[in-house]
Structure formats: C-alpha cells, structure tokens
Design a protein around this motif. Structure first.
Motif, mmCIF file in Angstrom:
data_model
loop_
_atom_site.group_PDB
_atom_site.id
_atom_site.type_symbol
_atom_site.label_atom_id
_atom_site.label_comp_id
_atom_site.label_asym_id
_atom_site.label_seq_id
_atom_site.Cartn_x
_atom_site.Cartn_y
_atom_site.Cartn_z
ATOM 1 N N GLY A 144 0.793 -1.224 0.000
ATOM 2 C CA GLY A 144 0.000 0.000 0.000
ATOM 3 C C GLY A 144 0.822 1.269 0.000
ATOM 4 O O GLY A 144 0.463 2.251 0.656
ATOM 5 N N GLN A 145 1.952 1.279 -0.732
ATOM 6 C CA GLN A 145 2.790 2.473 -0.771
ATOM 7 C C GLN A 145 2.060 3.633 -1.452
ATOM 8 O O GLN A 145 1.349 3.447 -2.440
ATOM 9 C CB GLN A 145 4.086 2.170 -1.521
ATOM 10 C CG GLN A 145 5.263 1.653 -0.677
ATOM 11 C CD GLN A 145 4.914 0.898 0.568
ATOM 12 O OE1 GLN A 145 4.425 -0.227 0.514
ATOM 13 N NE2 GLN A 145 5.175 1.490 1.700
ATOM 14 N N SER A 146 2.254 4.834 -0.908
ATOM 15 C CA SER A 146 1.496 6.013 -1.335
ATOM 16 C C SER A 146 2.285 6.949 -2.235
ATOM 17 O O SER A 146 1.734 7.935 -2.726
ATOM 18 C CB SER A 146 1.052 6.796 -0.095
ATOM 19 O OG SER A 146 2.189 7.294 0.603
ATOM 20 N N GLY A 147 3.564 6.667 -2.439
ATOM 21 C CA GLY A 147 4.408 7.601 -3.173
ATOM 22 C C GLY A 147 5.079 8.608 -2.262
ATOM 23 O O GLY A 147 5.878 9.434 -2.717
ATOM 24 N N LYS A 148 4.755 8.541 -0.965
ATOM 25 C CA LYS A 148 5.408 9.393 0.022
ATOM 26 C C LYS A 148 6.210 8.532 0.995
ATOM 27 O O LYS A 148 6.003 7.321 1.082
ATOM 28 C CB LYS A 148 4.373 10.217 0.795
ATOM 29 C CG LYS A 148 3.698 11.294 -0.033
ATOM 30 C CD LYS A 148 2.902 12.234 0.863
ATOM 31 C CE LYS A 148 2.368 13.417 0.071
ATOM 32 N NZ LYS A 148 1.722 14.426 0.961
ATOM 33 N N LEU A 149 7.105 9.178 1.705
ATOM 34 C CA LEU A 149 7.844 8.478 2.746
ATOM 35 C C LEU A 149 6.917 8.371 3.955
ATOM 36 O O LEU A 149 6.715 9.344 4.687
ATOM 37 C CB LEU A 149 9.130 9.226 3.109
ATOM 38 C CG LEU A 149 10.176 8.458 3.930
ATOM 39 C CD1 LEU A 149 11.520 9.185 3.893
ATOM 40 C CD2 LEU A 149 9.759 8.242 5.379
ATOM 41 N N GLU A 150 6.347 7.197 4.135
ATOM 42 C CA GLU A 150 5.402 6.973 5.228
ATOM 43 C C GLU A 150 6.178 6.669 6.508
ATOM 44 O O GLU A 150 6.746 5.594 6.677
ATOM 45 C CB GLU A 150 4.457 5.820 4.893
ATOM 46 C CG GLU A 150 3.591 6.049 3.664
ATOM 47 C CD GLU A 150 2.481 7.068 3.911
ATOM 48 O OE1 GLU A 150 2.257 7.436 5.090
ATOM 49 O OE2 GLU A 150 1.845 7.493 2.927
ATOM 50 N N LEU A 151 6.215 7.651 7.412
ATOM 51 C CA LEU A 151 6.925 7.525 8.682
ATOM 52 C C LEU A 151 5.898 7.234 9.773
ATOM 53 O O LEU A 151 4.977 8.034 9.991
ATOM 54 C CB LEU A 151 7.679 8.819 8.995
ATOM 55 C CG LEU A 151 8.504 8.850 10.287
ATOM 56 C CD1 LEU A 151 9.675 7.875 10.211
ATOM 57 C CD2 LEU A 151 9.010 10.266 10.566
ATOM 58 N N GLN A 225 2.786 -0.905 5.778
ATOM 59 C CA GLN A 225 2.689 0.350 5.036
ATOM 60 C C GLN A 225 3.882 1.269 5.287
ATOM 61 O O GLN A 225 4.202 2.129 4.469
ATOM 62 C CB GLN A 225 1.407 1.090 5.416
ATOM 63 C CG GLN A 225 0.123 0.403 4.975
ATOM 64 C CD GLN A 225 -1.106 1.116 5.499
ATOM 65 O OE1 GLN A 225 -1.078 2.313 5.774
ATOM 66 N NE2 GLN A 225 -2.193 0.377 5.655
ATOM 67 N N ALA A 226 4.538 1.090 6.409
ATOM 68 C CA ALA A 226 5.614 1.999 6.809
ATOM 69 C C ALA A 226 6.817 1.886 5.879
ATOM 70 O O ALA A 226 7.221 0.795 5.483
ATOM 71 C CB ALA A 226 6.038 1.707 8.238
ATOM 72 N N GLU A 227 7.374 3.036 5.554
ATOM 73 C CA GLU A 227 8.667 3.093 4.880
ATOM 74 C C GLU A 227 9.778 3.211 5.919
ATOM 75 O O GLU A 227 10.901 2.765 5.708
ATOM 76 C CB GLU A 227 8.710 4.293 3.932
ATOM 77 C CG GLU A 227 9.861 4.286 2.953
ATOM 78 C CD GLU A 227 9.712 3.208 1.884
ATOM 79 O OE1 GLU A 227 10.739 2.602 1.529
ATOM 80 O OE2 GLU A 227 8.581 2.968 1.423
ATOM 81 N N ALA A 228 9.438 3.818 7.050
ATOM 82 C CA ALA A 228 10.387 3.983 8.158
ATOM 83 C C ALA A 228 9.583 4.171 9.436
ATOM 84 O O ALA A 228 8.379 4.457 9.405
ATOM 85 C CB ALA A 228 11.307 5.178 7.911
ATOM 86 N N PHE A 229 10.274 4.018 10.565
ATOM 87 C CA PHE A 229 9.628 4.138 11.870
ATOM 88 C C PHE A 229 10.258 5.266 12.676
ATOM 89 O O PHE A 229 11.438 5.589 12.520
ATOM 90 C CB PHE A 229 9.758 2.833 12.657
ATOM 91 C CG PHE A 229 9.049 1.666 12.038
ATOM 92 C CD1 PHE A 229 7.666 1.637 11.966
ATOM 93 C CD2 PHE A 229 9.763 0.600 11.518
ATOM 94 C CE1 PHE A 229 7.002 0.563 11.399
ATOM 95 C CE2 PHE A 229 9.115 -0.480 10.947
ATOM 96 C CZ PHE A 229 7.729 -0.499 10.882
ATOM 97 N N LEU A 230 9.443 5.818 13.568
ATOM 98 C CA LEU A 230 9.880 6.892 14.460
ATOM 99 C C LEU A 230 9.777 6.416 15.899
ATOM 100 O O LEU A 230 8.776 5.811 16.297
ATOM 101 C CB LEU A 230 8.995 8.128 14.262
ATOM 102 C CG LEU A 230 9.176 9.294 15.237
ATOM 103 C CD1 LEU A 230 10.556 9.928 15.076
ATOM 104 C CD2 LEU A 230 8.072 10.333 15.037
ATOM 105 N N LEU A 231 10.811 6.695 16.676
ATOM 106 C CA LEU A 231 10.783 6.409 18.108
ATOM 107 C C LEU A 231 11.289 7.638 18.845
ATOM 108 O O LEU A 231 12.294 8.233 18.442
ATOM 109 C CB LEU A 231 11.640 5.188 18.443
ATOM 110 C CG LEU A 231 11.421 4.621 19.854
ATOM 111 C CD1 LEU A 231 11.518 3.107 19.842
ATOM 112 C CD2 LEU A 231 12.425 5.195 20.841
ATOM 113 N N ILE A 232 10.592 8.030 19.907
ATOM 114 C CA ILE A 232 10.934 9.240 20.657
ATOM 115 C C ILE A 232 11.033 8.913 22.141
ATOM 116 O O ILE A 232 10.172 8.224 22.693
ATOM 117 C CB ILE A 232 9.867 10.343 20.458
ATOM 118 C CG1 ILE A 232 9.660 10.644 18.973
ATOM 119 C CG2 ILE A 232 10.260 11.615 21.207
ATOM 120 C CD1 ILE A 232 8.488 11.585 18.700
#
Length: 354
Positions: A144-151, A225-232
C-alpha cells in the motif's frame, strides 16, 4: 482504594498478594513445583515469591522485573508520602537479596541494579521484552505504498515535553526544504489527538495523520505500510534504560528507524542492529537534518532499504520471544540443578516488605 495505592509499599496490590499466597502455596505442594517465577508489575507479586521461598526452603525463586522498581521513570511524576521511596527501595533490596535469580528487562537496567544494590553479576540476567514474530509481518514487507515516505510512530503520545522536539524539527524541515517536506507523511498510531499545543503553534499539526487506537491486526497492516519508523524518548536520566515495546517490533520489520532518543539502551539497540539513525532529542536541528537525509534518499531511489550485516541480523534474532523463552528455560533448569546439588543460594527471613 486511592489511599491504599498512595501509602502501600511496594504498590496497591499488596493486599491481593497476601490473599494469593495460600493459593500459590497449594499449587506448589500439589504439583511439586521446583521453581517459581514472579513477574512485575505489580511489584507485590514478588511478595508471594518471598513467602513461598521461606515456607519451602528448597524452592527456586526467580524475580522478573518487566520494568524497574524503585528507579522506574514514572516515579518522578507521582506524588507519594514522605519516606515512601526509601521504603520502596528497602523493599526492592529485600526482594533482590532473597531471590535466587533476578531478571531485569534490559542490560542497562541490570547494570543499574548491580550498581545500586551490589548484586553479584551471576545473579542477574537481562532478558528483554522482545517481539513475537508470529504477531508481526515478515521482515521488509511493504504494501500500500502512497508515493510518500510513510513515517510511522506506533504507541501513545505524552505531550510537548516528549514529542515537542520532533514537532520543532518538522517546522525546521518545512522552512528549509519545503519540497522535500512535501514527500513526508507522518503517521501516529495509538492516539486520537496530539497532546499539547506545540504542533499547532508551529503549524505542523496538519501534517500529521492520527490513526487512533487500533487492534493488533490493524497494527500489523501499518507495519507493512511503513517506509520507516519513528521512536521518541525524552532527554531525562530515567529514560536511559527505557526500551518501549514498539522498538522490538521495529527492529524485526527491518525498516529504517529514526530514533530521537538520548544515549542509552535504545540507542545501543538501534546501532547494534544497524537499523537506523540515533539523534538527540535535545537537538531539533539534527532531527531535521536526519529527516532531510532520509527524504533525499527516498526522492532519489523511491524507497528506503535497510541492509544489515549477519551479525546485526543475529542480534535482532536474540530479541525474539521464542529465543528469550529458551534462555529463561535454561535459567530455570540450571536453578533446579543448583538446588538439587546443594548449591548455596541467597536467602531472606523477611517475607513481607514495608
């Protein structure tokens, strides 16, 4: 109930623990149990282990801490009566000294226990929370890639003191590289709304998609769906040994992780697994630069690939729950052998804390 929670050591479940001792004792006798595992939270579960060990001297006892006890990060924000923290630490000491083996949930928390309480190195073994591969997609799967970097950020939000530096970085990115910023899609899964005002004040709230709380199956779809993940994590000493459960899933999925965290256990895991970039939460400019680097790669190649060495892959494999369960089983078997061979272990005559 509130008064019990406020004053009780180690927590408000102490009354439950006292009532549960009889049932636990009956199970030990009926089934010939050789090793008892008590796991917290609630920390009062360990009082049952202390009681059983006193009543059955040959019984092995393993005290498992899925979170630190007297050094828990949450204690800095909880109001308690004077002397409560000292009583909690004294209770923790009695638990640690009485148990035959102790399991902290990260290597850093293990070192902290050894430093604070003088535990011998062989008594404490770090066993992380880990990930369950059966509940997660295959590593590297994209759909389900959207053409954007899905973070994607998976989990609850805590407010500007926690997520604020990331919002500042988004604002910097939009100002310095608006075209690249347009390629970024930020997704928060697990919260219905942003907490705090900073995102609105910086005009980045509209750039964040909120997916609310979802079930396990839906979370799995977001992982694909994620292109990359965020952790804070915040810049606070209590966060150094803190490893959010989401990180283990991130590492399994074999996609880049942007870890906005202080130098600590998470930073070590991300680097050892060769899974992304670590940036201090105190430096919004560096967070923005890390985002820009990811976006430039995405704009050039159309995706973000993560290549790990065999050593890094093996390290990630050690964080799987099947592997961790096998390590725990080895500990139990060794403890049974020690007990049956007369190997001396630490003990305590005090079955109740407080």
């Amino acid at each position: 109930r509130k008064a019990v929670n406020f004053f009780s050591v180690p927590d408000g479940h102490r009354i439950w623990a006292r009532r549960a001792r009889k049932t636990a004792d009956a199970i030990v006798v009926r089934h010939g149990i050789q090793v008892v595992l008590t796991s917290s939270a609630p920390y009062s579960a360990h009082l049952i282990g202390m009681y059983l060990q006193k009543k059955h001297p040959g019984l092995g006892w393993v005290a498992d801490f899925r979170d630190p006890m007297s050094t828990h990060r949450g204690l800095v924000t909880i109001r308690r009566p004077p002397g409560w923290l000292g009583a909690l630490r004294a209770c923790e000491r009695r638990i640690l000294e009485a148990a035959d083996r102790v399991i902290p949930n990260t290597p850093m928390n293990r070192r902290e226990l050894m430093r604070l309480f003088g535990l011998p190195g062989g008594k404490a073994t770090a066993i992380p929370n880990g990930y369950d591969p059966e509940m997660l997609p295959e590593p590297g799967v994209r759909r389900g890639q959207s053409g954007k970097l899905e973070l994607f950020y998976i989990g609850g939000l805590r407010g500007d003191w926690f997520e604020g530096p990331f919002y500042e970085a988004l604002a910097i990115l939009k100002q310095q590289a608006p075209d690249l910023a347009g390629l970024l899609s930020v997704n928060f899964v697990g919260a219905d709304a942003i907490i705090g005002s900073k995102a609105e004040d910086l005009c980045v709230a509209e750039d964040i998609r909120m997916h609310g709380f979802v079930g396990q199956e839906a979370v799995g779809e977001f992982y694909t769906q994620a292109e990359a993940f965020l952790l804070i994590l915040p810049s606070h000493d209590t966060a150094l040994g803190w490893v959010p459960q989401k990180l283990y899933a991130y590492l399994h999925c074999r996609k880049p992780v942007l870890a906005v965290v202080p130098e600590g256990q998470v930073a070590d895991y991300v680097r050892r697994s060769e899974s992304g970039v670590v940036v201090s939460p105190a430096d919004s400019e560096e967070i923005a630069k890390a985002l820009r680097d990811m976006l430039e790669t995405f704009a050039r190649e159309g995706r973000l690939d993560l290549t790990r060495s065999q050593q890094a892959e093996e390290f990630v494999g050690t964080l799987s729950k099947p592997h961790l369960a096998s390590e725990m089983l080895k500990m139990f078997r060794q403890l049974v052998d020690d007990k049956t061979s007369g190997f001396p272990g630490p003990g305590s005559s005090d079955p109740i804390c407080g």
